[in-house]
Enzyme design. Structure first.
Site, PDB file in Angstrom:
ATOM      1  N   ASP A   6      -3.132  -5.395 -10.148  1.00  0.00           N
ATOM      2  CA  ASP A   6      -3.035  -3.999  -9.754  1.00  0.00           C
ATOM      3  C   ASP A   6      -2.719  -3.162 -10.999  1.00  0.00           C
ATOM      4  O   ASP A   6      -1.914  -3.567 -11.842  1.00  0.00           O
ATOM      5  CB  ASP A   6      -1.897  -3.870  -8.730  1.00  0.00           C
ATOM      6  CG  ASP A   6      -1.952  -2.566  -7.980  1.00  0.00           C
ATOM      7  OD1 ASP A   6      -2.345  -2.591  -6.806  1.00  0.00           O
ATOM      8  OD2 ASP A   6      -1.598  -1.526  -8.577  1.00  0.00           O
ATOM      9  N   HIS A  58      -1.932  -1.316  -1.186  1.00  0.00           N
ATOM     10  CA  HIS A  58      -2.477  -2.044  -2.340  1.00  0.00           C
ATOM     11  C   HIS A  58      -2.990  -3.415  -1.910  1.00  0.00           C
ATOM     12  O   HIS A  58      -3.963  -3.926  -2.458  1.00  0.00           O
ATOM     13  CB  HIS A  58      -1.396  -2.196  -3.420  1.00  0.00           C
ATOM     14  CG  HIS A  58      -0.970  -0.878  -3.994  1.00  0.00           C
ATOM     15  ND1 HIS A  58      -1.319  -0.461  -5.265  1.00  0.00           N
ATOM     16  CD2 HIS A  58      -0.255   0.142  -3.451  1.00  0.00           C
ATOM     17  CE1 HIS A  58      -0.825   0.757  -5.478  1.00  0.00           C
ATOM     18  NE2 HIS A  58      -0.161   1.138  -4.397  1.00  0.00           N
TER      19      HIS A  58
HETATM   20  C1  UDX Z   1      -0.257   4.673  -0.585  1.00  0.00           C
HETATM   21  C2  UDX Z   1      -1.073   5.872  -1.093  1.00  0.00           C
HETATM   22  O1  UDX Z   1      -0.861   7.083  -0.585  1.00  0.00           O
HETATM   23  C3  UDX Z   1      -2.492   5.486  -1.359  1.00  0.00           C
HETATM   24  O2  UDX Z   1      -3.327   6.590  -1.578  1.00  0.00           O
HETATM   25  C4  UDX Z   1      -2.414   4.611  -2.523  1.00  0.00           C
HETATM   26  O3  UDX Z   1      -3.676   4.325  -3.053  1.00  0.00           O
HETATM   27  C5  UDX Z   1      -1.676   3.353  -2.074  1.00  0.00           C
HETATM   28  O4  UDX Z   1      -0.355   3.700  -1.635  1.00  0.00           O
HETATM   29  P1  UDX Z   1      -0.340   4.349   2.086  1.00  0.00           P
HETATM   30  O5  UDX Z   1       0.527   5.541   2.152  1.00  0.00           O
HETATM   31  O6  UDX Z   1       0.087   3.163   2.789  1.00  0.00           O
HETATM   32  O7  UDX Z   1      -0.683   3.986   0.584  1.00  0.00           O
HETATM   33  O8  UDX Z   1      -1.754   4.846   2.698  1.00  0.00           O
HETATM   34  P2  UDX Z   1      -3.202   4.233   2.707  1.00  0.00           P
HETATM   35  O9  UDX Z   1      -3.774   4.170   1.335  1.00  0.00           O
HETATM   36  O10 UDX Z   1      -3.959   5.033   3.666  1.00  0.00           O
HETATM   37  O11 UDX Z   1      -3.038   2.739   3.208  1.00  0.00           O
HETATM   38  C6  UDX Z   1      -2.562   2.402   4.463  1.00  0.00           C
HETATM   39  C7  UDX Z   1      -3.270   1.167   4.940  1.00  0.00           C
HETATM   40  O12 UDX Z   1      -2.567   0.685   6.069  1.00  0.00           O
HETATM   41  C8  UDX Z   1      -4.707   1.427   5.376  1.00  0.00           C
HETATM   42  O13 UDX Z   1      -5.538   0.403   4.899  1.00  0.00           O
HETATM   43  C9  UDX Z   1      -4.645   1.421   6.893  1.00  0.00           C
HETATM   44  O14 UDX Z   1      -5.796   0.899   7.524  1.00  0.00           O
HETATM   45  C10 UDX Z   1      -3.474   0.518   7.145  1.00  0.00           C
HETATM   46  N1  UDX Z   1      -2.817   0.862   8.415  1.00  0.00           N
HETATM   47  C11 UDX Z   1      -2.151   2.035   8.578  1.00  0.00           C
HETATM   48  C12 UDX Z   1      -2.889  -0.045   9.450  1.00  0.00           C
HETATM   49  O15 UDX Z   1      -3.541  -1.090   9.343  1.00  0.00           O
HETATM   50  N2  UDX Z   1      -2.255   0.252  10.604  1.00  0.00           N
HETATM   51  C13 UDX Z   1      -1.572   1.398  10.809  1.00  0.00           C
HETATM   52  O16 UDX Z   1      -1.012   1.554  11.894  1.00  0.00           O
HETATM   53  C14 UDX Z   1      -1.515   2.317   9.747  1.00  0.00           C
END
Ligand code: UDX
Length: 439
Positions: free
Chosen positions: A125, A21
């Site tokens: 949010d 988020h």
């Molecule tokens: C969760 C949900 O699944 C997502 O769809 C929702 O909208 C928000 O909550 P998350 O599981 O963290 O989020 O996945 P994602 O939405 O893909 O966000 C992860 C973020 O962390 C991405 O922006 C990614 O670039 C970042 N990230 C991930 C890093 O910067 N480094 C990493 O090693 C892994």
């Protein structure tokens, strides 16, 4: 507080304390600043203490691309206490968080009377619809920010209206969306008892929406045009995505590394050098995002799949998850493999060596892979990820989804390998992703 001109519009944005988020909200704020607006980003002291364990690490406005950042109390002021409360009773945590943040926000906004540049808008949010009440109390415009896809918001909205019956079993037909099976809907709409607290939170997103001046989506019209047409016309929708730093959207921009607010410290430097030594499109990148925890059995299946593939790989395994990996896998990590606790995902995905992304399909990860033109193997875990995976495979055709076997939820190593090979060796999604990225 720095004083600004009366004529500059001032926007306040409150971050929901989760990485998935924080990222899109921060990128949105950077764009507002680039358009000449004054932005104050507010987050919690718990988040500050996680990102900046010492005061000397605190950013100033130039680090944050001109965004002013303020920290308020969430009643805990300590990430460890937050984690303990969530583990003990997440429902109680959400209520305590709401009461404390509301009080702190009101106190904070009372001080803004002395500012030269009065805030006009508060962005919040969509998981915190109660901030609209605060906005109304202070005569501010409220803007609800959905960090998931329009498709996912649509299905939760219809569930909230009673149009989509819960739990979703069998197939469900939703206007503007492909026919969904229960495996394609967000996990809380399917396994309603298991995820009842998350379901309550996600259904609450629509509580005050009619009073919001704008409803923002981290998406874009070309991607979700069909479903956008079906969302309620009374919502003042603005699609603001993809919320990716401009240096990654326009490769001609020769900007230095983008500034992020990372709850986990990314690996510095070594990954880039490692990738630089690899051939174009030869590396598989694997991440399950910031929240999902694989079962031990599943983590081991992924590890054994990687042990036998011929491709190089980078796998992000957050520290507490590492203990699930087989010891011999860690100890005899193949030369072609790199395991990281966290990385700058955007930097990795945009490196020419990356040829495939094995992903949990968090919405940010999907948008980031799409913008980088990297095809996906979709391995959704929970929340909105199954719906995102459905779109990746069947609507945008930019990836393939692993198939579950009859006996349960664990995806076997052979299936994982088969999907990786289809994308990396047979180029199954290549034509489609080229078409979709240039379309
Ligand atoms: C969760 C949900 O699944 C997502 O769809 C929702 O909208 C928000 O909550 P998350 O599981 O963290 O989020 O996945 P994602 O939405 O893909 O966000 C992860 C973020 O962390 C991405 O922006 C990614 O670039 C970042 N990230 C991930 C890093 O910067 N480094 C990493 O090693 C892994």
């Amino acid at each position: 507080m720095e004083r600004q001109s009366d004529h500059q519009a001032h926007i306040i944005s409150f971050l929901f304390p989760a990485q998935g988020h924080i990222n899109p909200n921060l990128q949105f704020c950077k764009r507002l600043v680039a358009k000449g607006l004054k932005v104050t980003l507010i987050t919690t002291i718990s988040i500050r203490n996680t990102i900046y364990p010492s005061k000397s690490q605190m950013p100033d406005e130039s680090d944050l691309s001109g965004i002013n950042i303020e920290f308020i109390s969430d009643g805990f002021n300590d990430a460890k206490k937050v984690a303990a409360q969530i583990a003990e009773d997440i429902d109680a945590y959400l209520e305590l968080f709401k009461v404390a943040v509301m009080q702190s926000l009101i106190k904070f906004l009372q001080t803004t009377g002395e500012w030269d540049c009065q805030p006009k808008v508060i962005v919040y949010d969509s998981n915190m619809p109660w901030i609209q009440d605060v906005a109304d109390q202070f005569g501010l415009y409220g803007a609800a920010f959905f960090t998931a896809s329009c498709a996912v918001a649509n299905i939760f909205h219809l569930a909230n209206e009673g149009v989509v019956k819960l739990p979703v079993e069998g197939q469900v037909s939703v206007p503007g969306m492909p026919l969904l099976e229960s495996k394609d809907v967000p996990s809380s709409l399917h396994e309603v008892t298991c995820y009842s607290i998350i379901l309550k939170l996600l259904l609450s997103q629509f509580d005050n929406l009619s009073r919001a001046k704008w409803v923002l989506f981290s998406s874009f019209d070309q991607l979700e045009g069909e479903v956008l047409k079906t969302l309620p016309s009374q919502w003042a929708i603005k699609t603001i995505g993809p919320t990716i730093p401009s240096m990654y959207l326009d490769k001609r921009l020769n900007t230095d590394r983008d500034y992020g607010l990372y709850l986990l410290k990314p690996d510095e430097g070594t990954t880039k050098a490692w990738l630089n030594a690899k051939k174009e499109g030869s590396v598989l990148y694997i991440s399950f995002g910031s929240l999902a925890n694989l079962s031990e059995e599943q983590a081991q299946e992924v590890a054994y799949a990687l042990k036998t593939i011929k491709h190089s790989f980078i796998w992000v395994v957050r520290e507490p998850e590492r203990k699930k990996l087989p010891t011999d896998f860690i100890e005899n990590l193949p030369d072609n493999g790199l395991i990281l606790s966290w990385c700058s995902q955007l930097e990795v995905l945009n490196h020419s060596a990356i040829g495939c992304f094995l992903t949990h399909c968090g919405w940010n990860s999907v948008l980031e892979a799409l913008s980088a033109g990297v095809p996906m193997v979709a391995m959704p875990q929970w929340m909105d990820q199954p719906t995102n995976a459905k779109y990746v495979e069947d609507v945008w055709k930019v990836g393939i989804r692993v198939k579950t076997n009859q006996s349960g939820k664990v995806i076997p190593r052979d299936e994982i390998n088969h999907c990786i090979s289809q994308v990396m060796d047979e180029g199954t999604t290549k034509r489609d992703i080229e078409h979709s990225c240039h379309g």
